[in-house]
Scaffold this motif. Sequence first.
Motif, mmCIF file in Angstrom:
data_model
loop_
_atom_site.group_PDB
_atom_site.id
_atom_site.type_symbol
_atom_site.label_atom_id
_atom_site.label_comp_id
_atom_site.label_asym_id
_atom_site.label_seq_id
_atom_site.Cartn_x
_atom_site.Cartn_y
_atom_site.Cartn_z
ATOM 1 N N GLN A 66 32.017 47.123 41.857
ATOM 2 C CA GLN A 66 33.383 47.044 42.390
ATOM 3 C C GLN A 66 33.413 46.494 43.813
ATOM 4 O OE1 GLN A 66 35.404 47.373 40.230
ATOM 5 N NE2 GLN A 66 34.635 48.823 38.716
ATOM 6 N N GLN A 110 45.543 40.732 34.772
ATOM 7 C CA GLN A 110 44.356 41.582 34.881
ATOM 8 C C GLN A 110 43.165 40.826 35.447
ATOM 9 O OE1 GLN A 110 46.350 41.427 32.234
ATOM 10 N NE2 GLN A 110 46.111 43.155 30.839
ATOM 11 N N HIS A 150 41.085 41.976 38.658
ATOM 12 C CA HIS A 150 39.722 42.493 38.531
ATOM 13 C C HIS A 150 38.662 41.437 38.770
ATOM 14 C CE1 HIS A 150 41.049 46.386 37.335
ATOM 15 N NE2 HIS A 150 41.741 45.913 36.305
#
Lengths: 370, 298
Positions: A360, A219, A223
Amino acid sequence: MYDLECINIAKSFGSIRAVDDVSFDIPSGSFFSILGPSGCGKTTLMRMIAGFEEPSGGDIKIKGRSVLGTPPNKRNVKMVFQHLALFPMMNVYENIAYGLRCNGVGNAEIKRKVHDVLERIALPDVAEREIHQLSGGQKQRIAIARCMVLDPDVLLLDEPLGALDLKLREAMKIELKLLQHQFNTTFIYITHDQSEALVMSDHVAIMNQGQFEQIGKPQDLYHRPKTAFVAAFVGDSNRWSGRVKSSDGSGGKVETEQGLEMAFTAAGGENIPEGASVEIFVRPEFIHAVRQTDADADDAAATGDNRMEGIVDSLLFNGANSRVLVRGPQGELIEADVTLTGQNDIRPGENVYLFWSSRQAMCFASRGAA
Amino acid sequence: MLRFPGGGLMLQKDFRRLAMILLFAPFALWIALLVVLPHIGMIRLSLREKVAPRVYEFGFANYLDFINEPIYWNTLLRTGSMSLLVTALALLIGFPIAYYIAKLASNRTRGALFLICLIPLWVSDLIRAFGWILLLRETGVISSFLQWAGIVNQPIEFLYNDVTVIIGLVYTVMLFMIVPLVSTLDGMDNSMIEAGYNLGGNGFTVLRRIIVPYAMPGIVSGCIVVFMLTAGSYLTPILLGGKNSSWFTEQIYNQFITRFNWEAGAAFGILLLLFTSTVIWLGLKLSGQTLANTVAKS
């Protein structure tokens, strides 16, 4: 306690640095993957751990003890080869018994151990079969059993799923993970296939040009990539190059080469000053595509501080992973994930807004003179 | 592929059959005229007894002669055992060479090494044997050199003994051992050898349990070819061994040419064929191989 420690390990072939000062350690009983494009040095690294290549520098420790100078047959590191390398002139039983015989284990003990390990890989009845009578998945499991019967400290797997077809590969991913849990042995898995690495691993190291770019949980890599290479290599991304117009170091505004303005966040703890040339990555699933005529366009706008107009160029239908290609004002194509319900879906040719959050929009300072 | 019913399909089938026959015909002719026919003739000849000039009867006298005359079957046994020795030596020397060519040499050196192995074949048997004679005879290169160097004080004859015959034969057949070995070893995945080490085997175990069993078809096929060539060779044993060579082919030659006893010669020929075939059959049984997966494969 670490099962495997590599300290500044390096390998040169002539003037080529295949593995360049790599350090890492792997705790007992974990599933560790080394992910990288072909030619990044991952196979060389694995061959050094197995003892088939002598490192040019650095140290390798297994269970705390250096194995430099220990020949491959004396290391308690077993390896599942890319094409499995099962011995075709022996049957399944003899294949598994081979390692035990090499260690001078008695016949009765061999019999017990072989049947025990066949039991554990859920193939109790194949002992007398010839190798060519097995299916791809069975061969895979026999190759693992052949190693596991020797109780290795570390099991190395060199892209063993590469030769399998897609369905079987998906099933074997889950199976490998279960086997690793069951044997509770440290697995080191080498692959260029990110989904294999992400699905199975506790930790993944991303390797590029002989060096580790980042080590972390799947993860985290996805991310919070630390480098532009990791962001581009793991998962899909829309990628822009641009120059920073205003910045407070950790975020600000950037103008891409196509003249598109967007807000960004500096990734990997970098400090990005004004005027720096940067690479920006935005994953398709964080971009919302909404019809310009839709009533909830304003709601969607609240979720993202970047907004862009565009025309849907094409729809890439793939069930739950469907995607739209949107042509932006400067003619560039942007990928965005969409949920298609089968009713009133976005269609090619429609005008849409794209929204995404500056959080993001991962931004990395360009490497070298860009 | 779409198949249309009726004429089209039939025509295609016929055409294919015709092509097959045309391709197969030269081979069938060759086998029939040069292998089957002479052997039938030989068998017929060997079963004739000469009772008076130009009068023959059916009988086994030629074979009985062979059994009753120890020099004949001793020669055959000697030929057989020396051929086995030559085969074993060719394997022992050829295997490391083949392994080096197939597994250790880089791609470029490989071609060169193969070529070097081939060079002796470009020269005829006779010239090669003559080369050995030049080297080994009493006034030859080696003898002269030893005298010049003061190691011996009189000429030495190296020719006309068993060792020389064996050396000459091993040299002649070496290539036929190396080629099938290289081709089987070439097909072996290197990772198989690495797996052998990785699972705890030492060099000897890997050789004995992995490399040799894997190469077995090549080994057997090389051995069969080499054994047949050696047992049936004529020139090398005669030229290098002289009168002492007692090679069985020499006996056959003598019967046919010197004694003009074609009946006995034919019987000996058949016996040599039966003998070598039996040895090869035994060899296949002992190694657990079949002709189909050895000679046919490589």
